[in-house]
Scaffold this motif. Structure first.
Motif, short mmCIF file in Angstrom:
data_model
loop_
_atom_site.label_atom_id
_atom_site.label_comp_id
_atom_site.label_asym_id
_atom_site.label_seq_id
_atom_site.Cartn_x
_atom_site.Cartn_y
_atom_site.Cartn_z
N HIS A 150 -18.82 -54.38 22.78
CA HIS A 150 -19.37 -55.71 22.53
C HIS A 150 -20.84 -55.74 22.94
N PHE A 174 -18.59 -55.28 18.11
CA PHE A 174 -18.51 -56.73 18.04
C PHE A 174 -19.56 -57.36 18.96
N HIS A 202 -16.22 -61.52 19.64
CA HIS A 202 -14.91 -61.20 20.21
C HIS A 202 -14.82 -61.51 21.71
N TYR A 244 -12.05 -68.33 17.33
CA TYR A 244 -12.08 -67.58 18.60
C TYR A 244 -10.96 -68.05 19.53
#
Ligand code: MG
Length: 285
Positions: A150, A174, A202, A244
């Motif tokens: 991420h 992500f 994410h 989300y």
């Protein structure tokens, strides 16, 4: 896991997060961990950490890489010192990120994250290409261990970050979205940026900030959650809109004032829980 569990950014011996006993005292159920210093990344330390989070009923949701020599003193210093972008330290830091990913694996954690640094703007330049390649190498390394990478937001506009992720072309890459960073770095209005990043997000930070007088040239100011210019109701509504479901990880970077840090995180927990309960009870917004 419940939808939108409250989280907090935590530290062991490096980084600006709070310690686990404090997270427990605040009734928080998930943490992102700033990777500890090298000597603390042993299997023994991992076992100890796992035992501690088990005792506190805390779930570890991400391990964040950070490096010696990084400084967030001002925006030009970030550009020169942070992440995998600065050339002089790139190879050593890539090797260290791999060690951090190995440590995350010992902690059974499937997400590693970092500030990549200021990605060069010219997509045709060799510098840009090199940053794409180093990111691909890191993505491929963590993928072998079943991990995702991420990228923390802040240094790029949402548009530039989308373009960069598309250029890296890795299915495990992500975004960790931080609304306050968009304001602190002056890289865009956070709600619009979140919408633009959409499904790429994410994990998220819940941090607040005020805009600088000259955004992008000087730092904005980090604020206690709810007192800055991030509209948290809209933020959560937008998280809901983009689908989300992960933790809401509070970040408050004032470890030099631990009592105030704890108190303000407690305030953030209360505010986020109230908004969460309000919004999750509303089927459509
Ligand atoms: Mg953050």
């Amino acid at each position: 896991m419940e939808k939108w569990p409250i989280g907090v950014f935590a530290s062991v011996d490096a980084g600006l997060g709070i310690h686990l006993p404090v997270a427990h005292e605040l009734g928080i159920s998930t943490v992102q961990l700033h990777a500890p210093h090298g000597p603390s990344r042993s299997p023994q330390h991992a076992e100890r950490f796992l035992a501690e989070i088990k005792k506190y009923h805390i779930t570890l949701t991400a391990v964040f890489g950070g490096f010696d020599g990084e400084s967030y003193a001002d925006i030009p210093t970030v550009e020169q010192t942070v992440g995998l972008v600065p050339k002089a330290t790139r190879a050593a830091r890539l090797a260290e990120m791999k060690e951090i990913a190995n440590f995350a694996k010992l902690l059974h954690c499937h997400v590693v994250a970092l500030h990549l640094g200021f990605v060069p703007h010219d997509r045709q330049s060799a510098d840009y290409r090199e940053v794409v390649v180093v990111t691909q190498e890191l993505c491929d390394f963590v993928a072998k261990m079943g991990q995702k990478l991420h990228l923390e937001t802040g240094q790029e506009t949402a548009e530039a970050l989308v373009q960069f992720i598309d250029d890296v072309q890795r299915p495990n890459l992500f975004v960790n979205f931080d609304p306050a960073n968009m304001i602190l770095y002056g890289t865009g209005e956070p709600i619009a940026a979140l919408e633009q990043l959409g499904k790429r997000v994410h994990s998220v930070h819940c941090k607040d900030a005020n805009w600088a007088k000259n955004p992008g040239k000087e730092w904005g100011k980090e604020m206690p959650l709810g007192e800055g210019e991030v509209d948290f109701k809209k933020y959560l509504m937008t998280l809901k809109k983009i689908g989300y479901r992960g933790p809401l990880t509070i970040e408050r970077e004032i470890p030099q004032e631990p009592e105030r840090q704890k108190m303000e995180i407690a305030g953030a927990v209360t505010l986020l829980k109230r908004l969460r309960d309000e919004l999750l009870d509303t089927p459509t917004i």
